[in-house]
Design a protein around this motif. Structure first.
Motif, PDB file in Angstrom:
ATOM      1  N   UNK A 201     -47.342 -32.562 -14.513  1.00  0.00           N
ATOM      2  CA  UNK A 201     -46.499 -32.138 -13.404  1.00  0.00           C
ATOM      3  C   UNK A 201     -46.909 -32.635 -12.031  1.00  0.00           C
ATOM      4  N   UNK A 202     -47.838 -33.578 -11.935  1.00  0.00           N
ATOM      5  CA  UNK A 202     -48.249 -34.084 -10.622  1.00  0.00           C
ATOM      6  C   UNK A 202     -47.186 -35.041 -10.088  1.00  0.00           C
ATOM      7  N   UNK A 203     -47.311 -35.403  -8.823  1.00  0.00           N
ATOM      8  CA  UNK A 203     -46.362 -36.330  -8.214  1.00  0.00           C
ATOM      9  C   UNK A 203     -46.511 -37.716  -8.827  1.00  0.00           C
ATOM     10  N   UNK A 204     -45.457 -38.509  -8.678  1.00  0.00           N
ATOM     11  CA  UNK A 204     -45.454 -39.856  -9.253  1.00  0.00           C
ATOM     12  C   UNK A 204     -46.605 -40.724  -8.744  1.00  0.00           C
ATOM     13  N   UNK A 205     -46.914 -40.739  -7.424  1.00  0.00           N
ATOM     14  CA  UNK A 205     -48.034 -41.574  -6.959  1.00  0.00           C
ATOM     15  C   UNK A 205     -49.375 -41.212  -7.607  1.00  0.00           C
ATOM     16  N   UNK A 206     -49.643 -39.918  -7.763  1.00  0.00           N
ATOM     17  CA  UNK A 206     -50.897 -39.510  -8.394  1.00  0.00           C
ATOM     18  C   UNK A 206     -50.928 -39.917  -9.863  1.00  0.00           C
ATOM     19  N   UNK A 207     -49.795 -39.799 -10.544  1.00  0.00           N
ATOM     20  CA  UNK A 207     -49.735 -40.193 -11.952  1.00  0.00           C
ATOM     21  C   UNK A 207     -49.917 -41.698 -12.085  1.00  0.00           C
ATOM     22  N   UNK A 208     -49.329 -42.453 -11.163  1.00  0.00           N
ATOM     23  CA  UNK A 208     -49.501 -43.906 -11.168  1.00  0.00           C
ATOM     24  C   UNK A 208     -50.972 -44.269 -10.974  1.00  0.00           C
ATOM     25  N   UNK A 209     -51.629 -43.586 -10.025  1.00  0.00           N
ATOM     26  CA  UNK A 209     -53.050 -43.842  -9.776  1.00  0.00           C
ATOM     27  C   UNK A 209     -53.883 -43.510 -11.007  1.00  0.00           C
ATOM     28  N   UNK A 210     -53.551 -42.408 -11.685  1.00  0.00           N
ATOM     29  CA  UNK A 210     -54.274 -42.030 -12.899  1.00  0.00           C
ATOM     30  C   UNK A 210     -54.089 -43.044 -14.007  1.00  0.00           C
ATOM     31  N   UNK A 211     -52.874 -43.534 -14.173  1.00  0.00           N
ATOM     32  CA  UNK A 211     -52.601 -44.551 -15.191  1.00  0.00           C
ATOM     33  C   UNK A 211     -53.320 -45.858 -14.868  1.00  0.00           C
ATOM     34  N   UNK A 212     -53.349 -46.232 -13.582  1.00  0.00           N
ATOM     35  CA  UNK A 212     -54.041 -47.459 -13.174  1.00  0.00           C
ATOM     36  C   UNK A 212     -55.546 -47.332 -13.390  1.00  0.00           C
ATOM     37  N   UNK A 213     -56.094 -46.150 -13.072  1.00  0.00           N
ATOM     38  CA  UNK A 213     -57.517 -45.896 -13.324  1.00  0.00           C
ATOM     39  C   UNK A 213     -57.813 -46.058 -14.811  1.00  0.00           C
ATOM     40  N   UNK A 214     -56.950 -45.471 -15.643  1.00  0.00           N
ATOM     41  CA  UNK A 214     -57.131 -45.577 -17.092  1.00  0.00           C
ATOM     42  C   UNK A 214     -57.009 -47.003 -17.581  1.00  0.00           C
ATOM     43  N   UNK A 215     -56.095 -47.768 -16.986  1.00  0.00           N
ATOM     44  CA  UNK A 215     -55.942 -49.176 -17.368  1.00  0.00           C
ATOM     45  C   UNK A 215     -57.222 -49.950 -17.108  1.00  0.00           C
ATOM     46  N   UNK A 216     -57.796 -49.756 -15.931  1.00  0.00           N
ATOM     47  CA  UNK A 216     -59.037 -50.456 -15.580  1.00  0.00           C
ATOM     48  C   UNK A 216     -60.169 -50.044 -16.522  1.00  0.00           C
TER      49      UNK A 216
END
Length: 257
Positions: A201-216
């Protein structure tokens, strides 16, 4: 509630894999990494690279990309670089201490230095992050969360085996070796639940940052392999082909799903 149950279930795959690896390594301690093990590890690396580039990164781009994606990726890379440096430092410190004590007091030193507590904690943190990636993928609605869990579980099998095997080789008891591997493996379901809890349920920018962190983090795991203390195996056409096969299998399964 359904999200957390799913996260616990997917993280549980890693827990089972880690326990299996720890038990096998504790019972049959091996000093050298076999060719078969190297092939399986390369296959898992291909799966993990595919999970990052074919699932997490496209999902982050779909949700908006931009600066949150760049920031998350940079933070993820920096975190994994720092963690790798810490693992290398702790590993060398443990080897030096064990070598100094081995000669003059083998019995006492073996029991005292069998479990490298600091390195075990560092590895547990790494596996916790891997588990959190599963939770983030679930929160983003990623259809390939199961495939990511399987890929990370294969890698965790060898991480737990390496941890248990090194403990056993240093003179630790069978129970201590299995226990250390189990503690590391247990971080996978814990991380998955925490990841789902934090990013649900977090905002889209935070979810994007989390996904990018996971990608790295996934790419670093697949390319640098900083998690496993094993004897290096020379690259061959077969191991490279296995990495490509892992990537292709993930791609095919994604298309089927």
């Amino acid at each position: 509630m359904e999200l957390f149950s799913a996260a616990l279930g997917l993280g549980g795959i890693g827990l089972v894999a880690g326990l299996v690896g720890a038990v096998i390594a504790a019972v049959v301690t091996r000093r050298q990494t076999s060719t078969l093990t190297s092939y399986v590890q390369h296959f898992a690396a291909g799966l993990i690279a595919a999970a990052a580039t074919l699932d997490l990164l496209p999902e982050a781009m779909h949700l908006g990309g931009g600066w949150p994606l760049i920031t998350g990726f940079v933070l993820g890379t920096g975190f994994m670089l720092a963690l790798r440096a810490l693992l290398n430092r702790l590993g060398h410190a443990h080897d030096d201490a064990h070598g100094q004590n081995h000669g003059h007091d083998h019995g006492h030193a073996a029991q005292g230095s069998a479990v490298n507590l600091r390195l075990t904690i560092a590895l547990a943190v790494v596996v916790l992050i891997d588990g959190a990636i599963i939770g983030v993928a679930l929160s983003a609605g990623g259809a390939a969360a199961l495939l990511i869990a399987i890929a990370l579980s294969i890698e965790l099998l060898f991480v737990s085996a390496s941890t248990a095997g090194s403990t056993r080789a240093a003179g630790g008891s069978l129970g201590a070796a299995i226990g250390v591997g189990a503690v590391v493996a247990a971080m996978m379901p814990i991380g998955a639940v925490l990841g789902a809890l934090v990013f649900a349920g977090v905002s889209a920018p935070l979810l994007v940052a989390g996904l990018a962190f996971g990608t790295a983090a996934l790419l670093f795991t697949a390319v640098a392999e900083p998690l496993v203390e094993a004897v290096a195996v020379k690259e061959s056409t077969g191991t490279i082909a296995m990495a490509a096969a892992g990537f292709l299998v993930f791609l095919i399964l994604m298309m089927l799903m």
